[in-house]
Structure formats: structure tokens, C-alpha cells
Design an enzyme around this catalytic site. Structure first.
Site, PDB file in Angstrom:
ATOM      1  N   GLY A 273       0.812  -1.210   0.000  1.00  0.00           N
ATOM      2  CA  GLY A 273       0.000   0.000   0.000  1.00  0.00           C
ATOM      3  C   GLY A 273       0.842   1.256   0.000  1.00  0.00           C
ATOM      4  O   GLY A 273       0.344   2.360  -0.167  1.00  0.00           O
TER       5      GLY A 273
ATOM      6  N   ALA B 185      17.121   8.153  -6.500  1.00  0.00           N
ATOM      7  CA  ALA B 185      16.177   8.050  -5.377  1.00  0.00           C
ATOM      8  C   ALA B 185      16.731   7.215  -4.232  1.00  0.00           C
ATOM      9  O   ALA B 185      17.439   6.239  -4.438  1.00  0.00           O
ATOM     10  CB  ALA B 185      14.861   7.450  -5.855  1.00  0.00           C
ATOM     11  N   LYS B 186      16.375   7.619  -3.006  1.00  0.00           N
ATOM     12  CA  LYS B 186      16.618   6.802  -1.813  1.00  0.00           C
ATOM     13  C   LYS B 186      15.257   6.427  -1.226  1.00  0.00           C
ATOM     14  O   LYS B 186      14.221   6.688  -1.816  1.00  0.00           O
ATOM     15  CB  LYS B 186      17.445   7.593  -0.791  1.00  0.00           C
ATOM     16  CG  LYS B 186      18.802   8.040  -1.322  1.00  0.00           C
ATOM     17  CD  LYS B 186      19.707   8.588  -0.213  1.00  0.00           C
ATOM     18  CE  LYS B 186      19.565  10.072  -0.019  1.00  0.00           C
ATOM     19  NZ  LYS B 186      20.604  10.648   0.878  1.00  0.00           N
ATOM     20  N   GLY B 187      15.265   5.815  -0.036  1.00  0.00           N
ATOM     21  CA  GLY B 187      14.004   5.368   0.571  1.00  0.00           C
ATOM     22  C   GLY B 187      13.425   6.382   1.538  1.00  0.00           C
ATOM     23  O   GLY B 187      14.096   7.321   1.959  1.00  0.00           O
TER      24      GLY B 187
ATOM     25  N   THR C 104      12.254   1.133  -2.973  1.00  0.00           N
ATOM     26  CA  THR C 104      12.475   2.059  -4.075  1.00  0.00           C
ATOM     27  C   THR C 104      13.878   1.881  -4.661  1.00  0.00           C
ATOM     28  O   THR C 104      14.044   1.785  -5.882  1.00  0.00           O
ATOM     29  CB  THR C 104      12.278   3.513  -3.610  1.00  0.00           C
ATOM     30  OG1 THR C 104      10.915   3.659  -3.206  1.00  0.00           O
ATOM     31  CG2 THR C 104      12.581   4.498  -4.719  1.00  0.00           C
TER      32      THR C 104
ATOM     33  N   GLY D  90      10.289   5.130   3.721  1.00  0.00           N
ATOM     34  CA  GLY D  90       9.338   4.479   4.637  1.00  0.00           C
ATOM     35  C   GLY D  90       9.606   4.730   6.109  1.00  0.00           C
ATOM     36  O   GLY D  90       8.762   5.254   6.833  1.00  0.00           O
ATOM     37  N   GLU D  91      10.783   4.349   6.581  1.00  0.00           N
ATOM     38  CA  GLU D  91      11.050   4.414   8.016  1.00  0.00           C
ATOM     39  C   GLU D  91      11.500   5.789   8.522  1.00  0.00           C
ATOM     40  O   GLU D  91      11.054   6.224   9.581  1.00  0.00           O
ATOM     41  CB  GLU D  91      12.051   3.317   8.398  1.00  0.00           C
ATOM     42  CG  GLU D  91      11.436   1.941   8.180  1.00  0.00           C
ATOM     43  CD  GLU D  91      12.448   0.818   8.247  1.00  0.00           C
ATOM     44  OE1 GLU D  91      12.515   0.172   9.286  1.00  0.00           O
ATOM     45  OE2 GLU D  91      13.163   0.585   7.243  1.00  0.00           O
TER      46      GLU D  91
END
Lengths: 297, 760
Positions: B472, B711-713, B516, B715-716
Site C-alpha cells: 500500500g 532516489a533513496k528510501g 524504491t 518508509g522508516e
């Protein structure tokens, strides 16, 4: 959490409903909005063999404005009550409290009759009705009777309603005072979609002279086995001028706290509930006094 | 103007319309012919011996097709990190909610009725719930063979901490506690399992790690890997929780036993008591500084709750021990982490993975140090923050780094300087920074990296296969954008397929903020491969050499004369015809230049790219009720180049809301028998929309050399700094340091009263 099988009945008139109730007695539970009942059934706290649906009964969700009283049908939904101009003007505190129950979705299906009959000590509609000296109309197959709402609740989850009786209507008397005001505050763990850990309703009126407070009523939810009035706190403020009453508020608040006997549970400790009663009586009282006496505050 | 057509642009999620209109089939919606419904009987005790189980009555209930206990399982000890699992309880239950037996029946009502007919006789045993208590010599043992209930010990040391602390001008010392919280995803855990005539199992489940899960489950079932196919349909969120869980294996054993497909979706109660919530931690910290505000040494001791069996808590405690060591320039660091068995629900991953716990502690400590030294907290971070192209104390090679910009832009937007100077009663503003990874070499088993397959059929439609997991968060959209950009086609001709271990690449999964970068690079390489094949065909059609050919907006053309063109569709058709119907299939992979940390020193480069962030919260505290309102929030995150800025903003806002809930209200509360007393959303309170202020994201976009399109991430790191940003603001408002989460209104009022009494 599955619901156990049950037999479903539906009534189209009050008379029909009362006949069915009489027949099944303790075996049957009444359902209107179902927002409390279905949860309890899923959790298997109650396992009724029969359910009686009231929602098909015509014209039991009214709000009627009569010369000396407002009559609310037991099936009136919270969203309807909270937004109704009569309630907003004549019983602001009830509009505020019902507007804070659950979520929009809950308020669109849950009824005031259900909120009262479920008899949660923290039911949001109860303190305003207690503070407004409301009466309730109870019907069984033989007759109807009016009772003060203060006598309705008998303990957590219990009322004086017999299995063959229905709560039909709520009557809010109109006051003849020139000026009245009231307010409700509710403590929650988040800013919406939560039940009241503490609810405080404050009502006050001005006497004929316009100088003094009268008919002070303070009602509280979530702090005793049933919703309660704080009679001694009310007496502390009665017949006082604005200045005197404002000074007296902390004493009244302490008296209100003294009237409570809250429990400690996962939601709050008894001590915290008492702290909040103190704060909320002060806040609602200040707000109401400022409205009554036209003060900025 | 952007140099790109599709990436670095905000698009709605490609599956958003289906989700918003209820068309998406989530795991819970799946139905197979002859499918049965499963339910699990769970332990009512935190610790007990099972004396006897009688399933006879449940078995004879009409509609019941299978009833299983431990004896019906392969009876193999297994586990993703430690072999302390069995599929159902083997003679002993170890936590309230432990799986004892299970039922499959023709409908859910019968399955539930059957549960009530299973009679289990227990003898209660002494239990232990707190990890510090559990380490004491006389504590009851959760597993007889695990001395002192120790599940794992982690040690890391670099530099001379004792010397550095001794020489420090000031050493901040304190103990913090971060509590156990639940991920509260919309769809509870569960699975659908089907077994074919050869015994091969297909498992449909919402999992973040389809391939790693398959390794664990094949072992648990005593089968070879090829006998288990895992398919990941759309599913309703994970936030780290959806890794291995017994509920999936129970579903499989029920399907084997019944000879029919079985679907078993946790009720919310089951999910609360049998899910895998966050690791609670006691964290002791000593943090030294020089007089002019340079951090010297950091000494940390962590005791974390493993729960009754090991999921991923030991690696989470390890992460807490050292991840933020690469946020600042530490002279020396040392940490010991103990992960301890308790008679509580097994704990596991939750957005932040230990870094969120430690970031709360470190950023609180820095706030206290800033006050002690009378340095602005933002300045203290800028002074110590690790920079671009630096190597951290543990050997992490920091390449792109937007930390400084995050601090500068966030403080500017929040009007930090002015607000810190102008103090108002019971109003405060606080700041916290964070770092993170984009993939964690130390966590990935077998290999690290990502791969993709891009298939182009004769119609010119593009299908992307990937191996991570979109729960999601928007991976499918991001991958579609990357592939569309590389091929030069519009986004709407791209379909991203569900992960299926029979078809998709064997991705490591979605964790460690890796999707990603790893998965994105994988599909980018696959798109490159497909593009080369198509370009060769297009070159033929345009009678030019292949390197003269480019594709944009669905049209191949010559770089030298763009008016000479042929459509992507025509090229795809020609390519298919030329190969007698074979579609163009591009396959590609990305191997990150990471280094497995040295087993002893933990020195190594665990990720190809490191995101950073700086968040600023403003709060108002009601002095009478203790209620805390977060009134404003600025979140600056360095995410490399954003593939989809709107999706990044969504991630940031979600992370902040989740962190706000943890800080102010969320807590899994146990009674004195270890029973969870709030296994529902009535009393496990998460924030509603009214609790969350407008969150103002700032995207800091240094182009990362390893990331797909830079790009990097995200989420956290969207969550990591939230807790400290809020509690630092509370400190600014009240002078009260919050050392235990959550800080509820009641707890806040108690602290305010204590302070008042002290002043009196």
C-alpha cells in the site's frame, strides 16, 4: 468474532413491539441503531435468542417543539439531535454532547433511546438530560408513565426498565427564565471517535432580576456507577451574583468531585477522573456564567 | 523544468482508483471453489503446560473438515532467526494468544463454534513479562534450554568510550523506555492455502518477504523450496509486521489435512494477541560532549523484549545499538544489546526497526546537552552531523547527504529561531534528526539487491514483474514510473503484476526502506534490457543504427531527425512478429556495492544509500488536564530524488501520524497475568484525523549516485524522529523530560503536579 444465531422480529407499531416483548420477556433484546448491542453480541457478553427491531416503527424519531416542553422520540438519531435547531437553541448542552458521540457514521445510526437504555455510566446523552431535568416516558402493553430521568439508571448497564417495557420518549421541560445557558465537556483519549472518560454538563439560569444564578444543575458521566448530579455543588452556586459565583466556582468544583466515586481502569485512574471533574466543572461553569452575564471570557 | 517525463512527478497511485472504489481484491476477499474457513484456538494463559487436548467434539461438529493440534503438524523446530518455533504449541503455551489448535470448516460460524468444543486442560506455570525481570537468575524460563531467558546478545565497540567519556566536559546519563505498540494495519494477517495433487502448496498472503518467508516455511513444513509457491495479492498494510507468522503455516496444515483450500484471516483480536508488535526496550545511555558542543563518546545498554519466540527482535535490538552512530561524527561508541525471552507475544519489525527507539533516546539526550551547553539544538545537530562523502565510525560510506539542508529548511519553515526565543507558557517547539538505510545488507539473507522483468507483448502493453512487496506504500506506482521513464512510454500502458514466486524475480522483500532503491534499480535494469531489444527493431524500421534511436512519449525517433518516427506499439508488434510470437522480455538486476559487516567489529557498509531527516514539532500542553496537542509539524526528509513527490509526502504524513500515536497514546497494556487488556481499537487508541495537525513535508532531493534516477528510501525515516521531536517540544513547553512512551494526558498531568510540588 461471529454473532451467534438468533431469531429476528420486527415491529411496525409500538403496540406490536410491546406485545412481542411481553411474549419473549428476558429472552429478547431490543435493537435500534445496534451500535452497542451488536458489539456486545460479537464479544458474547450477551447472547439473546431473539432480537426485536424497532426501526420500522413509524414516527418515533421526532423532535417536537411544544409550548412547555421538547419531546424527542426514542429512535431519534444523534446526528439529527445534534443538528436540530430546536435542540441547539433550547438544549444546547444536549446538541453538544450528542454531537460528540462516536463518529459521524455512529451518530447517523445510533439513537438516543439506545444510548440511554444501554446505560453506560459514560453515556454522553445522559448528563445533559440530567442537567435539564428531563423526563422519560416508559411504555408497556398496559400503560405509559413519566419518570424523571434521574431515577432511570440503576447501575452500570442497568435501568429500571422491565423486559416488557420500552423507552418511548424523552421530555425536556422548557424553562420560563429569561436567560439560560449550558455546556458539555467530555474527556477523551483522542479528539474524536472515543467514549467519554468523564463527561460534565453544566446548566444555569438567571432569576427575574437578572442579577443572580438559579436552577444550577451539574451532571456528570463516567465517574460513578450511573450518571449523577452534583447537588451540593449546585447549591454552592445558587442565588449568587456573577462575581460571587465566579469566586465560588472552585469550591463548587470540589463539591462536585466529592460527589463522584470513579473507578480505575485501562482508560484512566480514579484520581485522574476526579482531577478532570474538577477542571471541567470549573470550565463549564465559567463558560455558562460568562454567557449568562454577558461577560467576555 | 524537469529533465524527466514521468519520474520526479506526482501521479496518483496506479491502483488508487480500484482501491478507492472497492474493486481491489485483498487477501481477505479471495475465494476458491470448495474453500474452507480456518480459525485458531489460542492460549488463555501466558505460561502453562498443556495436560490434555480433546478435539473429538469439535471434529464431530457438522461442517468441520479438519481439526489440528501439534501432532498434526510436521513437528519440526524452525524459525527465521532461531529455531524456537513450532507450528502449534508443543506441550506448553508460552504467551497469552499462543496457538494451541486450529479448525477448518465450511463457514466461519461453524469454525468458531468448533473452537469452543475443543477442551484443553492446562496447568498454569509461573510467567515473566518484563525483560529486565526475565534476566534475573530466579526468573521462570520461557524456554528450558535458554539460560537467563537470553535470546541474543549483541556487542559493538569502536574507539575508546571510557576515555572519551572521562575527558568529556559533560556527560548526559539516563534511562529511557520505549513501549510495545501494534502496527494497526487495516487488514489483519492471514492467508489462503491450496494444495495440489502432487502436494505442492500455493499460499496467497500479504507478506513483505515472499521469498525469505518461503525459506522459513519450507523448513517448517519439511519440504523443498519448490514445493511452496507464494503469491502476494494486494494487501492492507504491514508497517513491518507482515513477515513470518504461524497463522500462515496453520492455514497450510489445515489445507493439507482437509484436502480443500483454506482461508484463515485473523480477527482483530487474534491479530492483537498473535501478531508481531514492536520490540519494547529499556535503553540506558551515556553521551559525552566537549565544552563547545562536539559529541565525544556514546555508551548504550539495551534490554529488549523478544516475546515467547524469536521473530526478528535480536536484529532490531542490534539496530538500536548502532544505527544512529552514522548520523553524527562520534569519536567512540559502545553498545550492548540483550534480547530477552518473555511470556508475551513475539515481537518483530515495525517501521523504524530499532532505529526509531534509539533515535528517540539519542535525540532526547542531545536536547538535554544543548540546554546544558546553552547551544541551540539545531546548531548542535549541524555541528555534529555527518556530511556528504564521509565514512561513519562503523564504515558506512555516506554518499548523498541532505541532513544539513533538512535542518536548515525545516528550521526556516517552522520559524524556529523566533519561536525558540519567544517563550510562551505551555507552548513549545522541538526538533529531532534521524538517519536510516535504503536496504540493510546485514538483514538480507542469501544475497542483497533487486531484480525485475519487463515484458512487452505485441499490443505494446508493458507488464512489470518485481520481487519486493507493495503493501500500500506505492511501490507499484514508483516502479511503473521508473519503467515508463526508461522506455519512454506513457504511464497508463504499464501494468505491475503481483509478486508470484513462480514468475517474479526472487526479491528480498520490503523492509529496511529498501523497496524504491533495490526494487527500483531492478526494474530499471530490466527496462534498459527491454529498451535495447526494442531499439534494435526500431532502428531497423527507421533504417538507422540502434544508438541513433530514442523513445519518448510512446514514439521511437531518430536523435538527429526527430520527425522520423515509429510508434512504440508498432515496434512492439514488429519485434513480436520477427520472433515468431515471442514477446520482448527484459531482465535485469542490481547488486549494491555494500559490504557485509565484519562479524566481530560490525565494520562494513550495509547500504548503498542513506536517507536523513529533520522534523520539528510544536505542542501545546493543557496545564489542568495534561492533554498534549501537536499544533504544527514540519518534516524535512532527504529522500534522494523523489520518483513520485506526492507519494513521498503521503509516506511522510503517514509516518508522522503513526509516530504521534506512539508518542501520545498507543500502548499494548498487560494485566498482572500477562493478558493483553486492550486487544481492540476501543482501548488500543490510535490517532484520528482530529489529532493530527497539518504536516508540512519538505523534500530534500540530493541526487543519489546509487539510487534509480537518484532516489533513496522514505518508509522508516518518516517516523524515526517523530517521538523525540514531540517530546523535545514538550520539554520546551514545560521543562519536563519525557523518558517513557507513551506520554498520555494522565501521565503528563502527574508530571506537571510533581514539578509543581518540587517548586513549592
Amino acid at each position: 468474532m461471529r454473532i451467534r444465531p438468533f431469531e429476528y422480529h420486527t415491529a411496525e407499531t409500538i403496540k406490536e413491539a410491546l406485545t412481542i416483548l411481553e411474549k419473549y420477556g428476558t429472552e429478547i433484546k431490543v435493537i435500534a441503531g445496534g451500535t452497542d448491542l451488536l458489539l456486545a453480541m460479537k464479544q458474547k457478553k450477551i447472547l439473546p435468542h431473539h432480537l426485536l427491531n424497532l426501526l420500522e416503527i413509524n414516527d418515533l424519531d421526532y423532535i417536537n417543539d411544544e409550548p412547555s416542553e421538547i419531546r424527542i422520540g426514542a429512535l431519534a438519531k444523534h446526528s439529527y439531535i445534534a443538528s436540530h435547531p430546536i435542540i441547539r437553541n433550547e438544549a444546547t448542552v444536549l446538541a453538544e454532547a450528542t454531537g460528540m458521540i462516536g463518529s459521524w457514521q455512529i451518530r447517523n445510526v445510533a439513537t438516543i433511546g439506545g444510548n440511554l437504555c444501554n446505560a453506560s455510566p459514560a453515556a454522553d446523552s445522559a448528563p445533559p438530560l440530567l442537567a435539564l431535568n428531563a423526563k422519560i416516558v416508559i411504555a408497556d402493553s398496559k400503560n405509559e408513565k413519566n419518570l424523571p430521568i434521574s431515577s432511570f439508571f440503576t447501575g452500570p448497564g442497568t435501568t429500571l426498565l422491565e423486559p416488557d417495557q420500552l423507552l418511548k420518549e424523552i421530555i425536556i421541560p422548557k424553562t420560563k427564565s429569561r436567560r439560560k445557558a449550558n455546556a458539555y465537556l467530555k474527556l477523551t483519549r483522542r479528539r474524536g471517535v472515543d467514549l467519554a472518560l468523564v463527561g460534565v454538563a453544566f446548566h444555569g439560569e438567571l432569576d427575574e432580576s437578572g442579577e443572580k444564578l438559579k436552577n444550577v444543575a451539574i451532571a456528570m458521566g463516567g465517574v460513578a456507577p450511573t450518571p449523577i448530579r452534583a447537588l451540593e455543588a449546585e447549591a454552592e452556586l445558587t442565588d449568587l451574583s456573577y462575581e460571587k459565583a465566579i469566586k465560588k466556582i472552585p469550591i463548587a468544583a470540589k463539591a462536585a468531585v466529592a460527589a463522584t466515586q470513579p473507578i480505575t481502569d485501562i482508560r484512566a485512574t480514579a484520581e485522574y477522573r476526579k482531577d478532570i471533574v474538577d477542571v471541567y466543572v470549573r470550565r463549564t461553569a465559567t463558560k455558562v456564567l460568562n454567557i449568562l452575564f454577558n461577560k467576555d471570557g | 523544468m524537469s529533465e524527466f517525463d514521468i519520474v520526479n512527478k506526482s501521479y496518483p497511485q496506479i491502483d488508487g482508483l480500484n482501491k478507492a472504489t472497492g474493486k481491489t481484491e485483498f487477501v481477505s476477499d479471495l475465494v476458491l471453489p470448495n474453500m474452507l474457513y480456518g480459525r485458531v484456538l489460542r492460549s488463555p494463559y501466558a505460561h502453562a503446560r498443556i495436560d490434555h487436548i480433546d478435539i473429538s467434539k469439535a471434529k464431530s461438529l457438522r461442517g468441520v473438515k479438519a481439526v489440528i493440534t501439534y501432532d498434526d503438524t510436521p513437528r519440526i523446530k524452525f524459525g527465521p532467526r532461531s529455531e524456537d518455533w513450532t507450528i502449534l504449541a508443543d506441550g506448553k503455551v508460552r504467551f497469552y494468544g499462543d496457538e494451541v489448535a486450529a479448525v477448518a470448516a465450511v463457514d466461519e460460524d461453524i469454525a468458531e463454534e468448533a473452537l469452543d468444543l475443543i477442551k484443553v486442560e492446562y496447568t498454569e506455570l509461573p510467567a515473566v513479562f518484563d525483560p529486565v525481570e526475565a534476566m534475573k537468575p530466579d526468573a521462570p524460563l520461557v524456554h528450558e534450554n535458554k539460560e537467563n531467558n537470553l535470546a541474543a546478545e549483541f556487542k559493538i565497540e569502536a574507539g575508546d568510550v571510557d576515555q572519551d567519556l572521562k575527558n568529556s566536559y559533560f556527560v548526559y546519563k539516563d534511562r529511557f523506555y520505549t513501549n510495545q505498540v501494534y502496527q494497526a494495519y487495516l487488514e489483519p494477517m492471514g492467508a489462503l492455502a491450496s494444495v495440489d495433487l502432487s502436494g505442492r502448496i500455493t499460499l496467497w498472503t500479504g507478506t513483505q518477504i515472499p521469498n525469505m518467508m518461503r525459506i522459513t516455511y519450507a523448513k517448517a513444513l519439511g519440504i523443498s523450496l519448490d514445493k511452496l509457491r507464494v503469491i502476494v495479492p494486494d494487501y492492507g498494510g504491514g508497517f513491518g509486521a507482515k513477515m513470518e507468522n504461524n497463522v500462515h503455516l496453520i492455514t497450510i496444515v489445515l489445507a493439507q489435512k482437509a484436502g480443500q483450500p483454506v482461508k484463515l484471516i485473523n480477527t482483530r483480536f487474534d491479530d492483537f494477541v498473535g501478531g508481531n508488535p514492536r520490540v519494547a526496550m529499556y535503553i540506558d545511555i551515556k553521551l559525552g560532549v566537549t565544552k563547545d558542543g562536539f559529541i565525544t563518546g556514546k555508551d548504550v545498554h539495551i534490554v529488549g523484549t523478544n516475546g515467547a519466540r524469536t521473530v526478528y527482535a535480536p536484529v532490531i535490538v542490534a539496530t538500536a545499538c548502532y544505527r544512529p552512530d552514522s548520523l553524527y561524527r562520534f569519536k567512540s561508541v559502545r553498545a550492548i544489546g540483550h534480547t530477552v525471552y518473555t511470556n508475551t507475544v513475539p515481537t518483530s519489525c515495525f517501521r523504524g526497526f530499532g532505529n526509531s527507539q534509539m533515535t528517540f533516546v539519542l535525540e532526547s539526550a542531545l536536547d538535554m546537552i544543548a540546554e546544558e551547553l546553552n547551544i541551540d539544538p539545531a546548531e548542535l545537530r549541524l555541528k555534529n552531523g555527518i556530511g556528504e562523502n564521509e565514512v561513519s565510525i562503523h564504515g558506512w560510506k555516506i554518499t548523498s547527504n541532505g541532513l544539513k539542508d533538512c535542518v536548515l529548511l525545516a528550521t526556516k519553515k517552522a520559524n524556529w529561531n523566533q519561536k525558540r526565543k519567544k517563550r510562551k507558557f505551555f507552548r513549545g517547539i522541538g526538533l529531532a534528526c534521524c538517519n536510516h538505510v535504503s536496504g540493510n545488507r546485514a538483514f538480507a539473507r542469501e544475497f542483497d539487491g533487486g531484480a525485475g522483468i519487463v515484458r512487452i507483448g505485441r499490443d505494446g502493453n508493458v507488464t512489470v514483474y518485481y520481487g519486493e512487496s507493495d503493501m500500500g506504500q506505492g511501490q507499484k506506482t514508483v516502479f511503473a514510473q521508473i519503467v515508463a521513464e526508461r522506455l519512454g512510454v506513457p504511464l497508463d500502458i504499464i501494468t505491475v503484476e503481483q509478486v508470484d514466486t513462480d514468475i517474479s524475480p526472487f526479491g528480498m522483500g520490503s523492509f529496511a526502506t529498501r523497496g524504491t532503491l533495490m526494487g527500483g534499480n531492478g526494474v530499471l535494469k530490466a527496462a534498459e534490457d527491454a529498451f535495447k531489444q526494442l531499439a534494435a527493431v526500431a532502428a531497423d524500421m527507421l533504417q538507422a543504427p540502434p544508438d541513433e534511436v530514442e523513445c519518448k512519449k510512446g514514439k521511437f525517433f531518430l536523435k538527429s531527425s526527430p520527425q522520423k518516427s515509429v510508434s512504440f506499439k508498432e515496434v512492439a508488434e514488429m519485434a513480436t512478429f520477427k520472433r515468431a510470437g515471442a514477446p520482448v522480455v527484459g531482465v535485469g538486476f542490481y547488486k549494491p556495492p555494500t559490504e557485509l559487516p565484519d562479524p566481530k567489529t560490525k565494520y562494513g557498509n550495509i547500504s548503498p544509500a542513506y536517507p536523513f531527516g529533520c522534523h520539528i514539532a510544536e505542542v501545546e500542553v493543557d496545564p489542568d488536564t495534561g492533554q498534549i496537542t501537536v499544533t504544527d509539524y514540519v518534516a524535512a526528509n532527504d529522500i534522494g530524488r523523489a520518483i513520485n513527490p506526492m507519494a513521498v509526502e503521503g509516506q511522510i504524513q503517514g509516518g508522522v501520524a503513526q509516530g504521534l500515536g506512539w508518542t501520545l497514546m498507543e500502548n499494548m497494556a498487560l494485566d498482572d497475568k500477562g493478558k493483553l487488556i486492550n486487544p481492540d481499537f476501543l482501548d488500543y487508541v490510535i490517532p484520528c484525523v482530529m489529532d493530527v495537525p497539518e504536516i508540512k513535508p519538505i523534500l530534500v532531493e540530493p541526487v543519489d549516485p546509487e539510487g534509480p534516477y537518484g532516489a533513496k528510501g522514505i518508509g522508516e525515516p518518516a517516523l524515526n524522529p517523530v517521538m523525540a521531536a514531540i517530546t523535545n517540544a514538550i520539554y520546551n513547553a514545560t521543562g519536563i523530560r519525557i523518558k517513557e512512551l507513551p506520554i498520555t494526558a494522565e501521565k503528563m498531568l502527574k508530571k506537571l503536579k510533581e514539578m509543581k510540588n518540587k517548586i513549592k
